[in-house]
Design a protein around this motif. Structure first.
Motif, PDB file in Angstrom:
ATOM      1  N   ARG A 102       0.853  -1.314   0.131  1.00 47.45           N
ATOM      2  CA  ARG A 102      -0.023   0.002   0.137  1.00 47.45           C
ATOM      3  C   ARG A 102       0.852   1.372   0.017  1.00 47.45           C
ATOM      4  O   ARG A 102       1.946   1.277   0.754  1.00 47.45           O
ATOM      5  CB  ARG A 102      -1.068  -0.036   1.187  1.00 47.45           C
ATOM      6  CG  ARG A 102      -2.251   0.666   1.162  1.00 47.45           C
ATOM      7  CD  ARG A 102      -2.881   0.631   2.345  1.00 47.45           C
ATOM      8  NE  ARG A 102      -3.529  -0.650   2.483  1.00 47.45           N
ATOM      9  CZ  ARG A 102      -4.456  -1.266   1.849  1.00 47.45           C
ATOM     10  NH1 ARG A 102      -5.038  -0.720   0.742  1.00 47.45           N
ATOM     11  NH2 ARG A 102      -5.031  -2.619   1.894  1.00 47.45           N
ATOM     12  N   ARG A 150      -7.439   3.609   1.667  1.00 48.34           N
ATOM     13  CA  ARG A 150      -7.823   3.639   0.024  1.00 48.34           C
ATOM     14  C   ARG A 150      -6.720   4.265  -0.537  1.00 48.34           C
ATOM     15  O   ARG A 150      -6.560   5.706  -0.244  1.00 48.34           O
ATOM     16  CB  ARG A 150      -9.159   4.371  -0.002  1.00 48.34           C
ATOM     17  CG  ARG A 150     -10.062   3.412  -0.703  1.00 48.34           C
ATOM     18  CD  ARG A 150     -11.463   4.141  -1.029  1.00 48.34           C
ATOM     19  NE  ARG A 150     -11.397   4.924  -2.242  1.00 48.34           N
ATOM     20  CZ  ARG A 150     -11.699   4.221  -3.348  1.00 48.34           C
ATOM     21  NH1 ARG A 150     -11.799   2.971  -3.477  1.00 48.34           N
ATOM     22  NH2 ARG A 150     -11.643   5.087  -4.349  1.00 48.34           N
ATOM     23  N   LYS A 151      -5.866   3.965  -1.422  1.00 47.59           N
ATOM     24  CA  LYS A 151      -4.815   4.575  -2.206  1.00 47.59           C
ATOM     25  C   LYS A 151      -3.790   5.351  -1.068  1.00 47.59           C
ATOM     26  O   LYS A 151      -3.133   6.227  -1.682  1.00 47.59           O
ATOM     27  CB  LYS A 151      -5.391   5.621  -3.140  1.00 47.59           C
ATOM     28  CG  LYS A 151      -6.153   4.996  -4.358  1.00 47.59           C
ATOM     29  CD  LYS A 151      -7.179   5.627  -4.909  1.00 47.59           C
ATOM     30  CE  LYS A 151      -7.810   4.699  -5.795  1.00 47.59           C
ATOM     31  NZ  LYS A 151      -9.254   5.079  -6.159  1.00 47.59           N
ATOM     32  N   HIS A 199      -4.736  -1.123   6.034  1.00 54.82           N
ATOM     33  CA  HIS A 199      -5.914  -0.612   5.655  1.00 54.82           C
ATOM     34  C   HIS A 199      -5.707   0.685   4.875  1.00 54.82           C
ATOM     35  O   HIS A 199      -4.558   1.325   5.300  1.00 54.82           O
ATOM     36  CB  HIS A 199      -6.872  -0.334   6.527  1.00 54.82           C
ATOM     37  CG  HIS A 199      -7.697  -1.857   6.785  1.00 54.82           C
ATOM     38  ND1 HIS A 199      -8.516  -1.799   7.769  1.00 54.82           N
ATOM     39  CD2 HIS A 199      -7.668  -2.773   5.994  1.00 54.82           C
ATOM     40  CE1 HIS A 199      -9.095  -3.061   7.749  1.00 54.82           C
ATOM     41  NE2 HIS A 199      -8.634  -3.771   6.553  1.00 54.82           N
TER      42      HIS A 199
END
Lengths: 92, 981
Positions: free
Chosen positions: B297, B378-379, B376
């Motif tokens: 990530r 998003r992006k 975790h």
């Protein structure tokens, strides 16, 4: 690669062209009865050793000497260089 | 903004740049990566296979993720690592490998299909049906393959090439490299020190720390001052030594101007060929990571890179600088990042340390015996899962640094196949004593990575190099520096149900390695090819060793039992343009100009390349709109009056010495020993295998002086083989050779009026047929004393001469002959008319002498003397060659409007057009103004016995089929009367 030219010192391999097995110095006797078979071997058969190899290099962009270079084909280590003329004369 | 205090950036110099069209600002000293991080940009690209969002992972050339397209238009360059791109005003970069925007990549659907895209996917999926290979699978795969896009425009930049011959080449300008260079330079050695970074200093630029009781950066500055003041030292920043070649030769690329906004009028890059007597590899080490679930990530990066960004570029890795930063490690070096961040005032969540007895080195929490088991966000990272003794908790986290230890950069040490060895204490591969000859290794590159060790190693290894060079070292104290903690315990990956990435760039996960193991692709070479591990542009710098460790664990072997990776050049990607060194377009290879080049240009001649030569192809005159008009006119001028052609490019070899005649007798297949002084003879040369390889003339100018001519194409090789015969076969013959091709300008003066024209320039020589018959030669003078050689030879079949004068008079002689021959319509002719004339006469050239030709095939079998030994004579008599039945003949079309096409195959009337019925082929063809139709030469089975026969010249490639008649190859003057006139 660098080739220690017997007359000119270390020269870059790019100045040379490569011919191959120095056995080409040993042109068979054309008057022998088996001359054709001997020439066949001479022209078409070469040893391809993994290790020490005596080979012919031509100093095309230099003094135009043909050299007999002894090179290890595994490491490119050059252990001996002679003028082909000297080798050929000695062979006589 | 996540910029903090300090750093090696110039805050007075703001630089504007764009990424994906958005404008940002950075500072002088920034890389594109540091400037993006400073602007809170974490998401910079998409992964190759699954199109997963990816962020900046490292701070150096090992970067697997942050690949961008740099520049626009013809200067667009794909796969540029943002971590090594220096920021400049106006820089424009784009992310790559996505369809649609970076944020909403349509191909992210691949990620959902990941169960089908595992290791060996291509090999398993695209097997059947076979008819799909080319039409369906290949287009799909090709479209998806490859990273970035090309501009498809020619490279507008220029490149250079340079050569260096130092006593000592130091590769890497960190603590060890600088110390080694300094030690060697002080002793008087010629030193070149090269580093891929924009400034020298290596990790010292990223670490802070103290040397000799002062900041390490002050020490670096001091050393660089001293080195740059020495005339025996060349400092090369931005120079990547990418390969170790034989005998101490190294390839290096210097990025000269690509870091400048406008290039500054300099070349973009220089390719250096460095020949060094001794080399010290001080290339440092690259950090490795620890795979865990969802470890790819954006916001997750190497712990060492995090330290570089904080110290050198004054940026922190989070999008929001209040979000806490965590470290995941199995070694002490990971803690060093935590300490740096604490010192810089960055909120630190803590260090997750896999070791049971880990404890903090400073004011931060340590989660000992714990691992990171998930992420975790998003992006971009928002939280991590920390698991300790089976209990997991999610913690808010803006960035995570990962450290699995450091791998020495042994690449160049193993370019000659020397494999590194495993060091169980340091848990890493270190170079063995099998580096290329003359190469010594110092510092972190051989596992001595603390500042103290690296400095001491630099001195020690430099002294060894000096000893090998025969230079006495000057004694000097080793600078005092600290010994950083570096304890490490083996911990290679966090077992997980979800995917844990090993190789980010090629999307290879722990699961893929498991699958490879399960499918028995266990040897490291198979693992690599089955999973594509380490095969991306980063060549697995951050992943190879980790993958080996995972495979070792799966196969219950030790890491060294599992294998090592072998490295090949280049160390980092090298642009094709710089390897060419600017030798593109007109500079691709040198052109040789004929002596009449000036004249030909003034006449508006059209040129053609013949080997390296630029020769006049034809000389168009006013009113001529098609090349055929010019060529026909030139050819007819020769047949009707007189033409002049520059034939300097034919090879000329001067042969002199007491044994010159005997030597030539052995080199030519035909009798040459009987050639009389003042005469020329046509000669054939064979290879030792009995095949014909060149033809030409041999002129005997004096008792011991001959001039040999060769075809233009074979001038070099004939000379080389004659030297071989002289030096290697018959060294006792008294003969010397020299190539005089460039020394003499030579002209064919051909046509019925050639003698009349030539008489106007001859000084006092009688060139009548009686005094100077066909095939005579003589050294003479022309134009009032100019040295010249005259040969009465003919390529066109007409009465003709070849006249040679020293090359510098060539242009003037051409002009004088044309002036003096105005009343005779003296006409310059080019290679095209030359070709027409020789085809009309049935003379062979390279089209006929293919290297597969025997003398008998061109109708000259009887010339090969059976009475003597010469090169190739024995082998020319062997059965297969002696029984060859192809013969050179001529061809005329039955319908004179139809063309004879070179390359057409000859088929008997009524036979199908296939290989089985092949009767031979057309070697040369031209329109003959003399005959009034197209004509050809070619080899036909028993052709000499088939005169008058009709046959088909088939050209199935173009759907052509022409009926032709077999005729004599001599379309002009078959009895040879004209040339003897």
């Amino acid at each position: 690669m660098l080739i220690p030219h017997p007359l000119l010192g270390l020269r870059d391999a790019q100045e040379f062209t490569y011919l191959g097995d120095a056995n080409l110095l040993n042109r068979p006797d054309p008057t022998a009865p088996d001359a054709e078979a001997a020439f066949c071997d001479y022209v078409f058969l070469r040893d391809n050793p993994a290790g020490k190899h005596r080979e012919l290099w031509f100093h095309e962009q230099g003094d135009r000497s043909w050299l007999v270079v002894t090179r290890d084909t595994l490491t490119h280590e050059i252990s001996d260089v002679e003028l082909a003329t000297d080798v050929a004369r000695r062979g006589k | 903004m996540t910029r903090i205090q300090g750093g090696l950036i110039n805050r007075d110099k703001k630089l504007n740049f764009t990424f994906n069209g958005t404008s940002y600002q950075g500072f002088e000293g920034d890389t594109l990566a540091s400037a993006l991080l400073a602007n809170g940009v974490q998401l910079v690209g998409r992964s190759f296979k699954y199109h997963r969002p990816r962020g900046i992972y490292t701070a150096g050339s090992e970067e697997p993720n942050a690949l961008v397209e740099l520049g626009t238009g013809a200067r667009l360059e794909p796969n540029t690592r943002a971590t090594v791109v220096e920021l400049f005003e106006g820089l424009s970069a784009k992310s790559q490998n996505h369809m649609g925007s970076l944020e909403r990549d349509l191909l992210a659907v691949n990620d959902l299909m990941s169960p089908f895209l595992a290791a060996g996917f291509y090999y398993k999926t695209f097997m059947w049906p076979r008819v799909f290979w080319e039409k369906v699978y290949e287009p799909i795969i090709r479209k998806a393959a490859g990273l970035g896009s090309l501009s498809m425009l020619p490279d507008p930049d220029s490149y250079d090439r340079g050569f260096l011959h130092p006593d000592l080449l130091v590769i890497g300008g960190g603590a060890a490299g600088l110390m080694a260079a300094l030690t060697a330079a002080r002793a008087g050695a010629e030193v070149v020190i090269a580093d891929e970074d924009s400034r020298l200093g290596g990790r010292l630029l990223s670490e802070g720390g103290m040397i000799d009781d002062a900041p390490a950066l002050d020490w670096v500055a001091c050393v660089l001052d001293e080195l740059s003041s020495m005339t025996n030292v060349k400092l090369m920043a931005r120079t990547t030594v990418f390969g170790a070649y034989d005998h101490g030769i190294f390839g290096a690329v210097e990025r000269v101007s690509e870091h400048l906004a406008d290039g500054g009028g300099k070349v973009r890059q220089t390719y250096w060929r460095i020949t060094a007597k001794q080399t010290i590899l001080a290339s440092g080490a690259t950090e490795r990571h620890i795979p865990f679930a969802d470890n790819d990530r954006p916001g997750i990066m190497m712990a060492g890179a995090m330290r570089s960004y904080a110290n050198r570029w004054a940026v922190t890795p989070q999008r929001d600088n209040k979000a806490p930063v965590a470290i995941f490690t199995n070694n002490d070096d990971g803690h060093r990042t935590a300490m740096t961040l604490v010192e810089k005032g960055v909120p630190v969540l803590g260090v997750v340390d896999a070791r049971a007895n880990a404890s903090s080195f400073g004011e931060y929490e340590t989660f000992a015996n714990a691992t990171v088991t998930g992420s975790h966000g998003r992006k971009g990272l928002s939280s991590i899962e920390v698991t300790r003794k089976g209990s997991a908790q999610w913690l808010e986290c803006g960035a995570l640094g990962v450290s699995g230890g450091w791998n020495p950069n042994v690449h160049l040490a193993s370019h000659h196949r020397g494999r590194p060895v495993w060091n169980e204490d340091k848990l890493t591969f270190v170079p063995d004593n099998n580096a290329p000859k003359g190469m010594l290794i110092a510092g972190a590159a051989r596992g001595n990575g603390s500042t103290r060790e690296a400095l001491a190693d630099g001195v020690l290894i430099a002294k060894q190099a000096l000893m090998a060079l025969g230079i006495t070292p000057v004694s000097a104290a080793v600078p005092v520096a600290g010994e950083e903690a570096s304890a490490i315990e083996a911990f290679w990956h966090v077992p997980a149900k979800k995917r844990a990435w090993v190789d980010f760039q090629n999307d290879v996960t722990v699961k893929d390695i498991k699958l490879a193991h399960q499918e028995n692709m266990r040897p490291v070479e198979h693992l690599k090819r089955w999973t594509t591990l380490g095969m991306a542009t980063d060549q697995g710098k951050t992943s190879n060793v980790t993958a080996l460790a995972v495979m070792a664990e799966l196969s219950s072997q030790t890491i060294p039992e599992t294998g090592t990776t072998i490295f090949r050049p280049p160390y980092t990607p090298v642009s094709m343009g710089v390897l060419g060194g600017g030798d593109t377009g007109a500079n691709f290879r040198p052109h040789r100009l004929t002596p009449t080049d000036t004249f030909a240009k003034s006449q508006g001649a059209v040129f053609t390349e013949v080997g390296q030569w630029m020769r006049a192809q034809y000389f168009p005159q006013e009113g001529e709109t098609h090349w055929r008009q010019s060529v026909d006119r030139e050819a007819l001028a020769v047949r009707s009056s007189v033409g002049i052609c520059d034939v300097t490019t034919l090879g000329k070899i001067d042969v002199q010495g007491k044994d010159a005649g005997e030597f030539l007798h052995r080199v030519y297949a035909n009798m040459m020993g009987t050639l009389k002084e003042g005469m020329v003879r046509y000669g054939l040369m064979l290879r030792e295998d009995g095949k014909l390889y060149d033809d030409g003339t041999c002129a005997r100018l004096g008792e011991n002086h001959y001039v040999v001519t060769t075809t233009t194409a074979n001038a070099g090789i004939v000379f080389q083989r004659m030297e071989f015969a002289r030096q290697c076969l018959w060294p006792d013959l008294d003969v010397t050779l020299i190539s005089t091709t460039d020394a003499w300008a030579q002209f064919a003066i051909a046509g019925p009026n050639s003698r009349k024209l030539l008489e106007r320039v001859m000084d006092d020589m009688d060139i009548s047929n009686e005094a100077f018959p066909f095939m005579a030669c003589r050294a003479t003078t022309v134009c009032g004393g100019l040295r010249a050689r005259l040969f009465r030879i003919s390529f066109s079949g007409e009465l003709a001469f070849e006249l040679a004068v020293p090359a510098r008079y060539g242009n003037a002689l051409m002009e004088r002959l044309l002036n003096l021959g105005k009343d005779l319509n003296a006409t310059p002719y080019g290679t095209e008319a030359l070709g027409v004339l020789r085809i009309e006469k049935g003379h062979s050239t390279g089209n006929e002498l293919t290297g597969q030709t025997t003398a008998a095939m061109i109708g000259l079998g009887k010339m090969v003397s059976a009475k003597k030994d010469s090169i190739g004579s024995i082998m020319s008599r062997r059965e297969g060659l002696a029984n060859e039945t192809l013969r050179l003949v001529g061809f005329e079309p039955i319908d004179s409007n139809q063309p004879v096409v070179t390359g057409s195959h000859l088929i008997n009337l009524g036979d199908p057009v296939d290989l089985e019925h092949d009767q031979g082929w057309i070697t040369s063809a031209a329109y003959s103004p003399h005959v009034g139709s197209s004509i050809g030469l070619g080899y036909l089975q028993n052709g000499d016995q088939r005169m008058g026969e009709e046959i088909v010249a088939a050209n199935p490639l173009e759907g052509q089929s022409v009926r032709v008649r077999v005729v004599s190859a001599h379309f002009v003057d078959p009895k040879g009367e004209r040339l003897r006139d």
